[in-house]
Structure formats: C-alpha cells, structure tokens
Design a protein around this motif. Structure first.
Motif, PDB file in Angstrom:
ATOM      1  N   PHE A 178       0.836  -1.210   0.000  1.00 26.49           N
ATOM      2  CA  PHE A 178       0.000   0.000   0.000  1.00 26.49           C
ATOM      3  C   PHE A 178       0.872   1.262   0.000  1.00 26.49           C
ATOM      4  N   PRO A 179       1.613   1.495  -1.076  1.00 27.26           N
ATOM      5  CA  PRO A 179       2.488   2.674  -1.098  1.00 27.26           C
ATOM      6  C   PRO A 179       1.684   3.971  -1.078  1.00 27.26           C
ATOM      7  N   LYS A 180       2.166   4.941  -0.323  1.00 32.11           N
ATOM      8  CA  LYS A 180       1.552   6.270  -0.231  1.00 32.11           C
ATOM      9  C   LYS A 180       0.087   6.201   0.182  1.00 32.11           C
ATOM     10  N   THR A 181      -0.233   5.295   1.066  1.00 32.71           N
ATOM     11  CA  THR A 181      -1.608   5.170   1.512  1.00 32.71           C
ATOM     12  C   THR A 181      -1.895   6.155   2.638  1.00 32.71           C
ATOM     13  N   GLY A 201       9.481 -18.341  12.430  1.00 36.40           N
ATOM     14  CA  GLY A 201      10.096 -17.420  13.363  1.00 36.40           C
ATOM     15  C   GLY A 201      10.105 -15.964  12.958  1.00 36.40           C
ATOM     16  N   ARG A 202       9.340 -15.606  11.928  1.00 37.80           N
ATOM     17  CA  ARG A 202       9.315 -14.204  11.539  1.00 37.80           C
ATOM     18  C   ARG A 202       7.929 -13.816  11.039  1.00 37.80           C
ATOM     19  N   VAL A 203       7.675 -12.495  10.962  1.00 39.12           N
ATOM     20  CA  VAL A 203       6.392 -11.973  10.520  1.00 39.12           C
ATOM     21  C   VAL A 203       6.304 -12.079   9.003  1.00 39.12           C
ATOM     22  N   VAL A 204       5.241 -12.727   8.511  1.00 36.98           N
ATOM     23  CA  VAL A 204       5.075 -12.909   7.064  1.00 36.98           C
ATOM     24  C   VAL A 204       3.757 -12.320   6.556  1.00 36.98           C
ATOM     25  N   GLY A 205       2.957 -11.785   7.468  1.00 39.06           N
ATOM     26  CA  GLY A 205       1.696 -11.188   7.051  1.00 39.06           C
ATOM     27  C   GLY A 205       1.115 -10.337   8.164  1.00 39.06           C
ATOM     28  N   TYR A 206       0.189  -9.470   7.810  1.00 41.50           N
ATOM     29  CA  TYR A 206      -0.472  -8.635   8.811  1.00 41.50           C
ATOM     30  C   TYR A 206      -1.852  -8.246   8.325  1.00 41.50           C
ATOM     31  N   ALA A 207      -2.691  -7.843   9.249  1.00 41.31           N
ATOM     32  CA  ALA A 207      -4.004  -7.269   8.936  1.00 41.31           C
ATOM     33  C   ALA A 207      -4.281  -6.186   9.967  1.00 41.31           C
ATOM     34  N   ALA A 208      -4.852  -5.078   9.519  1.00 39.41           N
ATOM     35  CA  ALA A 208      -5.137  -3.942  10.396  1.00 39.41           C
ATOM     36  C   ALA A 208      -6.539  -3.428  10.135  1.00 39.41           C
ATOM     37  N   GLY A 209      -7.234  -3.060  11.199  1.00 39.82           N
ATOM     38  CA  GLY A 209      -8.586  -2.530  11.051  1.00 39.82           C
ATOM     39  C   GLY A 209      -8.930  -1.639  12.221  1.00 39.82           C
ATOM     40  N   GLN A 210     -10.153  -1.126  12.203  1.00 42.91           N
ATOM     41  CA  GLN A 210     -10.584  -0.218  13.262  1.00 42.91           C
ATOM     42  C   GLN A 210     -12.103  -0.206  13.341  1.00 42.91           C
ATOM     43  N   LEU A 211     -12.584   0.284  14.456  1.00 45.35           N
ATOM     44  CA  LEU A 211     -14.015   0.519  14.619  1.00 45.35           C
ATOM     45  C   LEU A 211     -14.323   1.906  14.087  1.00 45.35           C
ATOM     46  N   GLN A 212     -15.293   2.000  13.199  1.00 46.18           N
ATOM     47  CA  GLN A 212     -15.651   3.289  12.636  1.00 46.18           C
ATOM     48  C   GLN A 212     -16.709   3.975  13.478  1.00 46.18           C
ATOM     49  N   ILE A 219     -11.974  -3.321   7.913  1.00 45.22           N
ATOM     50  CA  ILE A 219     -10.654  -3.902   7.673  1.00 45.22           C
ATOM     51  C   ILE A 219      -9.916  -2.972   6.720  1.00 45.22           C
ATOM     52  N   ASP A 220      -8.878  -2.304   7.202  1.00 46.09           N
ATOM     53  CA  ASP A 220      -8.164  -1.317   6.392  1.00 46.09           C
ATOM     54  C   ASP A 220      -7.118  -1.948   5.474  1.00 46.09           C
ATOM     55  N   PHE A 221      -6.285  -2.828   6.031  1.00 45.50           N
ATOM     56  CA  PHE A 221      -5.136  -3.329   5.284  1.00 45.50           C
ATOM     57  C   PHE A 221      -4.910  -4.809   5.592  1.00 45.50           C
ATOM     58  N   THR A 251     -20.273  -4.636  17.362  1.00 42.17           N
ATOM     59  CA  THR A 251     -20.797  -4.127  16.105  1.00 42.17           C
ATOM     60  C   THR A 251     -21.646  -5.173  15.388  1.00 42.17           C
ATOM     61  N   THR A 252     -22.407  -4.715  14.414  1.00 44.60           N
ATOM     62  CA  THR A 252     -23.286  -5.618  13.675  1.00 44.60           C
ATOM     63  C   THR A 252     -22.835  -5.825  12.233  1.00 44.60           C
ATOM     64  N   LYS A 253     -21.795  -5.099  11.791  1.00 49.79           N
ATOM     65  CA  LYS A 253     -21.358  -5.206  10.399  1.00 49.79           C
ATOM     66  C   LYS A 253     -19.846  -5.100  10.299  1.00 49.79           C
ATOM     67  N   VAL A 254     -19.277  -5.889   9.398  1.00 49.02           N
ATOM     68  CA  VAL A 254     -17.850  -5.817   9.065  1.00 49.02           C
ATOM     69  C   VAL A 254     -17.749  -5.472   7.586  1.00 49.02           C
ATOM     70  N   HIS A 255     -16.894  -4.514   7.241  1.00 46.42           N
ATOM     71  CA  HIS A 255     -16.746  -4.179   5.838  1.00 46.42           C
ATOM     72  C   HIS A 255     -15.311  -3.809   5.508  1.00 46.42           C
ATOM     73  N   LEU A 256     -15.034  -3.744   4.210  1.00 47.82           N
ATOM     74  CA  LEU A 256     -13.709  -3.441   3.699  1.00 47.82           C
ATOM     75  C   LEU A 256     -13.846  -2.979   2.261  1.00 47.82           C
ATOM     76  N   THR A 257     -12.753  -2.476   1.699  1.00 48.45           N
ATOM     77  CA  THR A 257     -12.734  -2.130   0.288  1.00 48.45           C
ATOM     78  C   THR A 257     -11.559  -2.825  -0.379  1.00 48.45           C
ATOM     79  N   VAL A 258     -11.691  -3.069  -1.678  1.00 48.11           N
ATOM     80  CA  VAL A 258     -10.660  -3.798  -2.412  1.00 48.11           C
ATOM     81  C   VAL A 258     -10.625  -3.282  -3.850  1.00 48.11           C
ATOM     82  N   ASP A 259      -9.421  -3.123  -4.400  1.00 47.37           N
ATOM     83  CA  ASP A 259      -9.271  -2.667  -5.773  1.00 47.37           C
ATOM     84  C   ASP A 259      -9.830  -3.698  -6.747  1.00 47.37           C
TER      85      ASP A 259
END
Length: 288
Positions: A178-181, A201-212, A219-221, A251-259
């Motif tokens: 996500f360059p320049k996000t 033994g190392r981090v190979v993935g991540y997910a980040a989100g927030q309550l709006q 789910i942001d990233f 919450t009652t809903k989970v959402h995200l956006t995708v290209d």
C-alpha cells in the motif's frame, strides 16, 4: 454564479446534515465512504479528525443551499480528504470547483495532495477531476457482511497482536502493498488494531482494522508475503481481526474495500460470504 454566494462557513448543522444525507442517498451524487443512512453519515462526520462543521463550506442562493463540501487532513502523511462536493440537482458544474478550492484553502501548509472519491456513477465528480488534471485511482469495491458471520471464519496458528518490535517487518509489508496510503506504518500501532502472522520465526503477514464512528468494523489493510500465500494465512488474519473488532465494538457489520484488479482478494471475500455494496473511484491532485 447566477445569484449564488461565494463559499462560506455555516452554523446550520441540521440543514447541512439533511443536505449531505440526501446527496449520499443516490449513487450519482454520493461521494466518499460516508454511507447513505442519515444516522451513519452523522456518526462518520462526528468522527473526523477536524470538526466537520468548522471545515464545511457551503454555497447558497435565495432558494437555499446549493452546494457543500468539507475536509479532513493528516499533516503526517501530507494528505487531505475532501468530503463532497455535494450539489443540488443541476448545480454541480457551478459549485464543484469553488467548493474544492474553499475547503483546500483551510488545509495547513504540510498538505501537498488532496483526495476526493465517489461512486462510479458520480460522473460529475469524475468530469471535475479530469478538468483539474487529477489522476484517477482504480475502481474500489466496498464489501460487507453481518458481524455474526465472522464467528465461523477460519482460524490459523501463529497470529498475534503486533508490537513495536514488529515495525520493521510491518513497514516492509505495508509500504510494498500500500504505497503512499492514508496510514503510515507507525499508525498501524497507534490508530488501528493490527495483527501479525508468524511463520518460521518471523512476521510474514499482517491485517489492520478499526471501529468506525458509525459502529461498524472496517478492515483497512492486509498483506501476506508472496511465498506464504495460498496457505490460509490471509483467511486466518481476516477472521481473527474481524472477530476482535466485533467483540471490541459490539458491532453488527464488518466491511472493507478492495481494488477491482485484486481478483484473488475479491474471490476470498466472496467465498467468506461478503457481498459487494458499492463501487468507488478516487481522484488525487492539488489546486496550487
């Protein structure tokens, strides 16, 4: 401008909310990610970093409110997000650019780029961005699912909360995917709920989100190293993060956006029962 005023501030909170909600109700006039329910629109506006009524600028005639826009900015990333411009029927060509300039004039000097976005059906916004020479983004689809569904999403081993020690690994993943996000790597730990997946033994993935602010979980990233894709890590990250956010926010809903061009991600979301709600396009540029 046919008797129309120059852009001004307003104290008519209720009138402006009603005007914005009415424009958000139609794909041809909807902009940004505010939704189309009046209560949700209000909640999202109340949660902006800058007080929305203070940044709002309106254009009026004797017949009433003809257009409106407002802005939010983050000096750390050097970007501002314009909410709107919204216009009464037949008025967009007259009010769109003046409103953009009026809200941009409020931004601090650290802001070098503006972003507007709208439903793909909002052709007036697209025409304004093209006239200004702003570059368009890919089409971005919004997906959503009822929160009760995430209880059955897959789990995998090796997922935990991110810590400061993970910042170098997070930066590699986040800045490549996500360059320049709109969020820096550091903000993944300060503004988001962020989980990482470990393998060998190392981090190979991540997910980040927030309550709006409208009460939904977003789910942001999410990113997984190429060599570890196809092993269920993304599903596990998505499921664990969604469940954490649902529990935290009741919450009652989970959402995200995708290209639009991320076919594997779209297939993943649809396989989990998420449905496409709207399709959006952003535009980036400046008015200097």
């Amino acid at each position: 401008m046919g008797g129309m005023t120059e852009p001004t501030a307003t104290t008519d909170r209720a009138g402006l909310l009603a005007f914005i909600s009415a424009q958000q109700a139609s794909p041809s006039t909807a902009t940004t990610y505010l939704g189309d329910e009046p209560a949700g629109v209000e909640a999202e506006l109340e949660g902006l970093d800058q007080p929305w009524l203070e940044t709002a600028r309106v254009l009026t005639t004797d017949a009433g409110l003809r257009g409106a826009a407002l802005a939010e900015w983050d000096a750390e990333v050097g970007r501002a997000w314009v909410y709107g411009p919204w216009a009464a029927p037949g008025q967009f060509d007259a009010v769109g650019e003046p409103l953009l300039r009026a809200v941009a004039a409020q931004c601090p000097p650290e802001i070098s780029e503006l972003e507007v976005s709208g439903d793909v059906a909002n052709t007036s916004l697209a025409a304004l961005a093209e006239r200004l020479g702003w570059r368009p983004s890919k089409v971005n689809h919004a997906y959503e699912v009822a929160a009760v569904a995430v209880a059955n999403w897959p789990t995998v081993e090796g997922i935990r909360a991110a810590t400061d020690a993970d910042l170098p690994a997070l930066a590699t993943l986040h800045e490549a995917e996500f360059p320049k996000t709109y969020a820096t790597t550091a903000q993944l730990l300060t503004r988001h709920t962020t989980l990482v997946a470990e393998r060998d033994g190392r981090v190979v993935g991540y997910a980040a989100g927030q309550l709006q602010d409208d009460g939904s979980a977003y789910i942001d990233f999410m990113a997984v190293e190429d060599r570890y894709r196809g092993h269920g890590i993304a599903r596990g990250l998505l499921g664990e993060l969604a469940r954490n956010l649902v529990v935290e926010g009741h919450t009652t809903k989970v959402h995200l956006t995708v290209d639009d061009d991320r076919a594997p991600a779209i297939a993943l979301y649809e396989s989990l029962g998420m449905r496409r709600a709207i399709s959006l396009r952003g535009y980036w540029g400046s008015l200097s």
